[in-house]
Design an enzyme around this catalytic site. Sequence first.
Site, PDB file in Angstrom:
ATOM      1  N   CYS A  91     -41.726  81.411  24.064  1.00 60.80           N
ATOM      2  CA  CYS A  91     -42.280  82.675  24.559  1.00 60.80           C
ATOM      3  C   CYS A  91     -43.677  82.469  25.131  1.00 60.80           C
ATOM      4  O   CYS A  91     -43.966  82.877  26.253  1.00 60.80           O
ATOM      5  CB  CYS A  91     -42.304  83.694  23.420  1.00 60.80           C
ATOM      6  SG  CYS A  91     -43.237  85.171  23.796  1.00 60.80           S
ATOM      7  N   CYS A 130     -41.707  84.071  28.157  1.00 53.47           N
ATOM      8  CA  CYS A 130     -42.174  85.439  28.451  1.00 53.47           C
ATOM      9  C   CYS A 130     -43.589  85.506  29.028  1.00 53.47           C
ATOM     10  O   CYS A 130     -43.821  86.167  30.042  1.00 53.47           O
ATOM     11  CB  CYS A 130     -42.165  86.289  27.175  1.00 53.47           C
ATOM     12  SG  CYS A 130     -40.895  85.885  25.984  1.00 53.47           S
ATOM     13  N   LYS A 163     -44.325  83.530  32.367  1.00 54.42           N
ATOM     14  CA  LYS A 163     -43.455  84.167  33.367  1.00 54.42           C
ATOM     15  C   LYS A 163     -44.036  85.508  33.800  1.00 54.42           C
ATOM     16  O   LYS A 163     -44.143  85.792  34.987  1.00 54.42           O
ATOM     17  CB  LYS A 163     -42.066  84.368  32.770  1.00 54.42           C
ATOM     18  CG  LYS A 163     -41.152  85.183  33.648  1.00 54.42           C
ATOM     19  CD  LYS A 163     -39.974  85.703  32.879  1.00 54.42           C
ATOM     20  CE  LYS A 163     -40.323  86.949  32.095  1.00 54.42           C
ATOM     21  NZ  LYS A 163     -39.197  87.431  31.287  1.00 54.42           N
ATOM     22  N   TYR A 190     -30.775  86.305  33.841  1.00 58.02           N
ATOM     23  CA  TYR A 190     -32.060  86.961  34.077  1.00 58.02           C
ATOM     24  C   TYR A 190     -33.160  85.967  34.414  1.00 58.02           C
ATOM     25  O   TYR A 190     -34.046  86.274  35.225  1.00 58.02           O
ATOM     26  CB  TYR A 190     -32.436  87.881  32.902  1.00 58.02           C
ATOM     27  CG  TYR A 190     -33.086  87.228  31.708  1.00 58.02           C
ATOM     28  CD1 TYR A 190     -34.463  87.143  31.601  1.00 58.02           C
ATOM     29  CD2 TYR A 190     -32.327  86.696  30.670  1.00 58.02           C
ATOM     30  CE1 TYR A 190     -35.072  86.551  30.498  1.00 58.02           C
ATOM     31  CE2 TYR A 190     -32.923  86.114  29.562  1.00 58.02           C
ATOM     32  CZ  TYR A 190     -34.283  86.035  29.488  1.00 58.02           C
ATOM     33  OH  TYR A 190     -34.886  85.448  28.400  1.00 58.02           O
ATOM     34  N   GLU A 221     -35.270  86.380  37.770  1.00 60.48           N
ATOM     35  CA  GLU A 221     -36.713  86.620  37.680  1.00 60.48           C
ATOM     36  C   GLU A 221     -37.484  85.581  38.485  1.00 60.48           C
ATOM     37  O   GLU A 221     -38.409  85.923  39.232  1.00 60.48           O
ATOM     38  CB  GLU A 221     -37.150  86.577  36.213  1.00 60.48           C
ATOM     39  CG  GLU A 221     -36.691  87.790  35.430  1.00 60.48           C
ATOM     40  CD  GLU A 221     -37.070  87.757  33.955  1.00 60.48           C
ATOM     41  OE1 GLU A 221     -37.026  88.812  33.315  1.00 60.48           O
ATOM     42  OE2 GLU A 221     -37.402  86.672  33.428  1.00 60.48           O
ATOM     43  N   HIS A 274     -43.993 115.710  35.543  1.00 59.61           N
ATOM     44  CA  HIS A 274     -43.910 115.771  36.996  1.00 59.61           C
ATOM     45  C   HIS A 274     -45.248 115.488  37.649  1.00 59.61           C
ATOM     46  O   HIS A 274     -46.263 115.938  37.132  1.00 59.61           O
ATOM     47  CB  HIS A 274     -43.434 117.185  37.384  1.00 59.61           C
ATOM     48  CG  HIS A 274     -43.222 117.343  38.846  1.00 59.61           C
ATOM     49  ND1 HIS A 274     -42.166 116.766  39.509  1.00 59.61           N
ATOM     50  CD2 HIS A 274     -43.948 118.008  39.783  1.00 59.61           C
ATOM     51  CE1 HIS A 274     -42.238 117.073  40.788  1.00 59.61           C
ATOM     52  NE2 HIS A 274     -43.312 117.821  40.980  1.00 59.61           N
ATOM     53  N   GLU A 325     -38.934 111.325  35.298  1.00 60.22           N
ATOM     54  CA  GLU A 325     -38.545 112.717  34.989  1.00 60.22           C
ATOM     55  C   GLU A 325     -37.054 112.922  35.281  1.00 60.22           C
ATOM     56  O   GLU A 325     -36.406 113.773  34.683  1.00 60.22           O
ATOM     57  CB  GLU A 325     -39.405 113.722  35.763  1.00 60.22           C
ATOM     58  CG  GLU A 325     -39.215 113.724  37.260  1.00 60.22           C
ATOM     59  CD  GLU A 325     -40.112 114.771  37.953  1.00 60.22           C
ATOM     60  OE1 GLU A 325     -39.949 115.959  37.652  1.00 60.22           O
ATOM     61  OE2 GLU A 325     -40.962 114.371  38.770  1.00 60.22           O
TER      62      GLU A 325
END
Length: 451
Positions: A42, A47, A50, A177, A181, A434, A439
């Site tokens: 990691c 992670c 990256k 992934y 990525e 909003h 939303e």
Amino acid sequence: MSFDYDLFVIGGGSGGVRAARVAAQAGARVALAEEDRYGGTCVQRGCVPKKLMVFASEYPGYIEDAKAYGWDATLGDFNWDAFKSKLHAELDRLEGVYRNILGNNGVQTFDARAKLADPHTVELSDGSRKTAKHILLAMGGWPVLPDIKGAELGITSNDVFHLDALPETMLILGGGYIACEFACILNGLGVNVTQYYRGAQILRGFDEEARGLVSEEMQQNGIDLHLGTNILEMAQDGDKIRVKATNGTERVFDKVMFATGRRPNTADMGLEELGVKLGRYGEVLVDEYSQTNIPSIYAVGDVTDRVNLTPVAIREGMAFVETVFKGNPTPVDHDLIPTAIFTQPEMGTIGMSEEEARDRGPIEVYATSFKPMRESFAGRAQRVLMKLVVCADTRRVLGCHIVAPGAGEMIQLAGIAVKMGATKEDFDRTVAVHPTMSEEIVTMREPVRTA
Ligand SMILES: Cc1cc2nc3c(=O)[nH]c(=O)nc-3n(C[C@H](O)[C@H](O)[C@H](O)COP(=O)(O)OP(=O)(O)OC[C@H]3O[C@@H](n4cnc5c(N)ncnc54)[C@H](O)[C@@H]3O)c2cc1C
């Protein structure tokens, strides 16, 4: 029988460091061996570096947007050397943080490779042996190279952070992934990226509509994606790599990166000799308490190949400590784990895909895809997707899938509601914020389909 330690942890990554620290805080005598750098995948090659590269790669888009918003902005060159030295200084700092976490909590560390000698003994690479009442395997995983002629010419995600220079052209093989990525990161940094994937669509296992949109947007952003395509063989061609592919083409790239899967680090660990049960890919087989078939030996994180994510390794480590050192047997909860894919655009997801859910019972699908205000004003073609998969009987939201800038941040919060068992009507009762993209997740009134 007296042991040197109550717990010996093999591996100083996400799962191992957390388990060692929490066990020591609970009063256990703990030691940990790490053969490489503290923080593990990691922090050192996953992670963290990256995500920093994701940030770096997003700036060209911001400059384009800035111009569209009236700023007099121009994009200069990207200085890989400057970024890389800053990146590695940060990784060094983080390694220090991890070492201190262990030291400050009284965990004895050994900068050494460790393997098992018997159910209570660990042998370190200097030949010394340490005994412990419990041993925790937390050795993580490692990328595998495919069985292709010339595969040794390729690199993996581990090597990207150490490139001498960014290549002009790069082929990425894989559709998971990590492949996607890095395709987006390198594309954003100005590398001409081609991606081959043998399957019919990237990001297998995720919601089809969501992965379809990511795939479409990646191509729109300039990634030359070839589905149903694999590498046949590779050969050195001057300082480049010549690649023959299953689609009949022969092309030359500066670099080829394999993102074709990872395997647990269980080779040459003394596990087979001891009779620790391993799965087909070498993963350590454990029960819901992370215990192996040898009662004194437990395993957490990628080495067990359950859900290979940092927060999961950490939770498995904590549940192990609850169970073994706090007298509170705690099974690991692998249900409804929110996760993000840091492609451009990002995907955030929790729960079942539409395809998975409809195989289990009647569902309603609520989905909307639109151009967000910020990007639309800037003239970007980018679309986002907000999607809820709802159980027609219980009204529970079974899955939430978001493809949008910031989807990782959004899914963390939506994930709480889904994990709590929120129904579609709970989402409906929540007033929209909003104007935001998210939303839409509380304003979808009619299902787009039922199944
Ligand atoms: C490119 C990439 C990107 C990723 N991105 C994400 C992300 O965005 N989000 C996310 O949640 N997860 C991500 N992950 C996955 C995440 O990094 C892992 O799930 C996590 O690091 C697993 O932790 P671990 O403790 O099981 O193993 P690791 O972190 O791999 O740690 C294992 C440690 O054990 C050491 N070791 C191995 N064998 C021995 C031995 N015999 N003796 C001593 N030490 C040993 C290794 O050197 C290593 O430091 C990514 C992974 C990669 C490769």
